[in-house]
Design an enzyme around this catalytic site. Structure first.
Site, PDB file in Angstrom:
ATOM      1  N   HIS A  68       1.041  -1.182   0.508  1.00 35.28           N
ATOM      2  CA  HIS A  68       0.342  -0.087   0.171  1.00 35.28           C
ATOM      3  C   HIS A  68       0.969   1.401  -0.156  1.00 35.28           C
ATOM      4  CE1 HIS A  68       0.912  -0.547   4.329  1.00 35.28           C
ATOM      5  NE2 HIS A  68       0.933   1.045   4.522  1.00 35.28           N
ATOM      6  N   ASP A 101       0.830   5.190   1.909  1.00 34.12           N
ATOM      7  CA  ASP A 101      -0.153   5.733   2.837  1.00 34.12           C
ATOM      8  C   ASP A 101      -0.459   7.474   2.321  1.00 34.12           C
ATOM      9  OD1 ASP A 101       0.945   4.521   4.573  1.00 34.12           O
ATOM     10  OD2 ASP A 101       2.910   5.294   5.359  1.00 34.12           O
ATOM     11  N   HIS A 125       4.863  -0.022  -0.656  1.00 38.39           N
ATOM     12  CA  HIS A 125       5.474  -0.433   0.911  1.00 38.39           C
ATOM     13  C   HIS A 125       4.303  -1.389   1.657  1.00 38.39           C
ATOM     14  CE1 HIS A 125       3.685   2.945   2.945  1.00 38.39           C
ATOM     15  NE2 HIS A 125       4.089   2.059   3.900  1.00 38.39           N
ATOM     16  N   ARG A 181       5.699  -8.898  15.799  1.00 33.72           N
ATOM     17  CA  ARG A 181       6.134  -7.407  15.426  1.00 33.72           C
ATOM     18  C   ARG A 181       5.579  -6.759  16.087  1.00 33.72           C
ATOM     19  NH1 ARG A 181       5.838  -4.168  10.900  1.00 33.72           N
ATOM     20  NH2 ARG A 181       8.431  -3.150  11.319  1.00 33.72           N
TER      21      ARG A 181
HETATM   22  O1  LIG Z   1       4.878  -1.474  10.581  1.00 35.40           O
HETATM   23  C1  LIG Z   1       5.433  -1.171   9.959  1.00 35.40           C
HETATM   24  O2  LIG Z   1       6.870  -1.175   9.939  1.00 35.40           O
HETATM   25  C2  LIG Z   1       4.929  -0.290   8.171  1.00 35.40           C
HETATM   26  C3  LIG Z   1       3.007  -0.139   9.139  1.00 35.40           C
HETATM   27  C4  LIG Z   1       2.494   0.934   7.674  1.00 35.40           C
HETATM   28  O3  LIG Z   1       2.974   0.699   6.628  1.00 35.40           O
HETATM   29  C5  LIG Z   1       1.353   1.287   8.271  1.00 35.40           C
HETATM   30  O4  LIG Z   1       0.787   1.411   9.277  1.00 35.40           O
HETATM   31  O5  LIG Z   1       0.441   2.577   7.017  1.00 35.40           O
HETATM   32 FE   LIG Z   2       1.886   2.457   5.364  1.00 27.57          FE
END
Ligand SMILES: O=C(O)CCC(=O)C(=O)O
Ligand SMILES: [Fe+2]
Length: 330
Positions: free
Chosen positions: A210, A212, A266, A276
């Site tokens: 996705h 952001d 990403h 995690r």
């Molecule tokens: O967990 C991560 O490192 C990235 C999370 C992410 O891309 C998001 O929450 O939009």
């Molecule tokens: Fe993200």
């Protein structure tokens, strides 16, 4: 009582039908691990020359990577650790409690898991999240340590995000008070992610690919790793750095910069053994803010945050996924 969301029950059909599918999401193995460009924010306070170099390096990273990492960011380690501890505590609560409509007095759908509209493994995230719109913080129990920690973190993250956005704007000639005028501490949001161990890491994502929906995102992640970004057509893993926060450009900065800064796709890879945690601060404008390219000819139609969000909701309903900025190309 079980803390885990019922991934198996809910996605049984998808899991069964996908087990034989040829085209599965990529596996964990074999990705190059890269260090993101490192920006030392203490250089901003050295001399005019170092300051200029630091700002240019940040801009260059936003152009070439859409991602960078920052050190000496002035968010205390103690606060980041406390945020993580509170995050662990909240996710360790029973699933039945987390999924109650008024969990923590937040708006409905603040607690999310999987993807309610998933049609295949490609749009199913093996993770749970607490997505807190910061205007909701006043509704949360004020005597709670989670609330006070989020409040404290949001204030620091907002200050940092505004500074970063402003430094990045200098390279483009965007007016200095643009972000002050259009963003407020309550227009942004904080998303706390938990990625439970996943029994099929080679078949699915922790978070699906996705971009952001914001100007920029500040991510605090633990040492487990799994964040990947698309670079020159290939997926590469981001090497976790305990001293650094990760920053990535969002769709709105790509539109505002007329495509100069990149909102990079990403994802997070699932991990079989280790859970995690990460926390993403999304620096956003108010809903009414109209986002328009800073130079001409514009690549994108101008749009308000509200319109953009509505478009995403439509697309997610229709396709299980967000389409994003390409919807607004001229
Ligand atoms: O967990 C991560 O490192 C990235 C999370 C992410 O891309 C998001 O929450 O939009
Ligand atoms: Fe993200």
């Amino acid at each position: 009582m079980a803390i885990e969301p019922p991934f198996f029950e809910k996605y049984k059909a998808i899991l069964q039908s996908s087990a034989n599918e040829k085209e599965k999401p990529s596996t964990v193995e074999g990705f190059e691990e890269l260090e993101l460009p490192l920006i030392d924010l203490s250089h901003l306070n050295l001399g005019p020359l170092e300051r200029q170099e630091c700002i240019e390096k940040m801009g260059q990273a936003a152009i070439e990577w859409g991602f960078f990492q920052i050190v000496n960011h002035a968010v205390p380690d103690e606060l980041l650790n406390r945020l993580k501890q509170e995050q662990i505590k909240v996710f360790q609560q029973p699933f039945d409690k987390k999924s109650e409509n008024n969990f923590l007095n937040l708006s409905v759908q603040s607690y999310r898991w999987g993807n309610p509209l998933a049609t295949s493994l490609r749009n199913l995230s093996w993770s749970e999240a607490l997505h807190i719109s910061l205007k909701d913080i006043s509704k949360m129990d004020e005597y709670n340590k989670l609330t006070s920690t989020i409040e404290e973190y949001a204030e620091k993250a907002n200050f940092l995000a505004q500074r970063l956005a402003e430094y990045l704007a200098q390279n483009l000639g965007i007016k200095a008070n643009y972000f002050q005028e259009n963003c407020s501490p309550s227009s942004s949001s904080l998303r706390m992610n938990r990625y439970p161990p996943c029994p099929y890491p080679s078949m699915m994502f922790g978070i699906i690919p996705h971009t952001d929906t914001d100007f920029l995102t500040i991510v605090s992640q633990d040492q487990v790793g799994g964040l990947q970004l698309k670079r020159n057509g290939r997926w590469v893993s981001v090497k976790p750095n305990p001293k650094a926060l990760v920053v990535n450009i969002g769709d709105f900065y790509q539109a505002l910069s007329n495509g100069v800064y990149k909102s990079i796709t990403h994802r997070v890879i699932a991990n079989q053994e280790t859970e995690r945690y990460s926390a993403a601060y999304f620096y956003c404008p108010t809903y009414e803010t109209v986002i328009e390219s800073c130079s001409k000819p514009s690549l994108y139609k101008k749009f308000s945050f509200k319109e953009y969000r509505e478009q995403i909701q439509k697309d997610v309903k229709a396709t299980g996924d967000k389409v994003g900025l390409s919807r607004f190309l001229l």
